[in-house]
Design a protein around this motif. Structure first.
Motif, short mmCIF file in Angstrom:
data_model
loop_
_atom_site.label_atom_id
_atom_site.label_comp_id
_atom_site.label_asym_id
_atom_site.label_seq_id
_atom_site.Cartn_x
_atom_site.Cartn_y
_atom_site.Cartn_z
N LYS A 38 34.45 42.05 38.42
CA LYS A 38 35.35 41.12 37.71
C LYS A 38 35.30 41.35 36.20
N GLU A 39 36.46 41.30 35.57
CA GLU A 39 36.59 41.42 34.11
C GLU A 39 36.24 42.81 33.59
N GLN A 40 35.98 43.76 34.48
CA GLN A 40 35.64 45.10 34.01
C GLN A 40 36.88 45.98 33.92
N ASP A 41 36.89 46.92 32.98
CA ASP A 41 38.02 47.84 32.86
C ASP A 41 37.94 48.90 33.97
N LYS A 116 42.03 36.84 42.01
CA LYS A 116 41.54 35.52 42.45
C LYS A 116 42.04 35.21 43.86
#
Ligand code: ZN
Length: 203
Positions: A38-41, A116
């Motif tokens: 999650k939230e990683q490039d 999500k």
């Protein structure tokens, strides 16, 4: 946890890759290590010059099941999501040509974006869900579940004949037309019925 992916589930995408229309769903598995944290490039792997985005509706399995009758499939999932099945198309083409398995082209680290999750009860009709992928603010893939050759309940039944489904398993239901190459600097954002489910930066 396993990721069970369906290939060739939309007629228009079959046409764009010049694939044959299957008589059964095409099924493959990505390892859990392919999930992009999650939230990683997303980093384009060095072994490919042609990584494609494939936006797909996702289903999260909530309990163990095998040989599931399609009319009971709905008891095995509560949540719907959206993700990307990143594909190293150049490598996949080479492997396909030789009749070899696709795993290296589909299961590499970061190749599975999972957005999500929302309750399936939010949608009146899962067989008529619109979803989109924007690349740098422009719509590149525009799909609707009504165009799937096999609907979610049929897929769960089919897959469960071969693989025991377990709690937390995720089914990628296949991509509509519009797949294209991603480049460093691209921003990919996926939405269902106009609501954003994920945003990923490509590096
Ligand atoms: Zn796919």
């Amino acid at each position: 946890m396993k990721l069970i992916c369906i290939g060739r589930n939309y007629a228009a995408h079959i046409a764009e890759l010049e694939n044959e229309r299957p008589t059964d769903p095409v099924v493959f598995i990505k390892p859990d290590s392919s999930v992009l944290p999650k939230e990683q490039d997303f980093y384009i792997p060095e072994f490919s010059d042609d990584v494609h985005h494939e936006v797909e509706l996702l289903v999260k399995i909530k309990k163990v099941g095998k040989h599931i009758d399609p009319k009971f499939s709905n008891l095995y999932y509560d949540e719907i999501g959206l993700g990307i099945d990143f594909t190293a198309r150049d490598l996949q083409s080479k492997l396909k040509e030789k009749g070899l398995p696709w795993e290296k082209a589909k299961g590499f680290d970061g190749a599975a974006v999972i957005g999500k999750w929302v309750s399936k009860d939010r949608y009146a009709d899962l067989e008529n869900l619109s979803f989109q992928l924007e690349k740098n603010g422009e719509v590149v893939q525009d799909g609707n579940s009504s165009l799937m050759l096999w609907q979610i309940d049929e897929l769960i039944s089919y897959v469960s004949k071969y693989f025991m489904l377990k709690k937390g398993d995720i089914i990628f239901t296949g991509t509509p037309a519009g797949v294209s190459k991603v480049n460093p600097g691209d921003v990919l954002e996926g939405s269902i019925e106009g609501e954003s489910f994920f945003k990923v930066n490509v590096k």
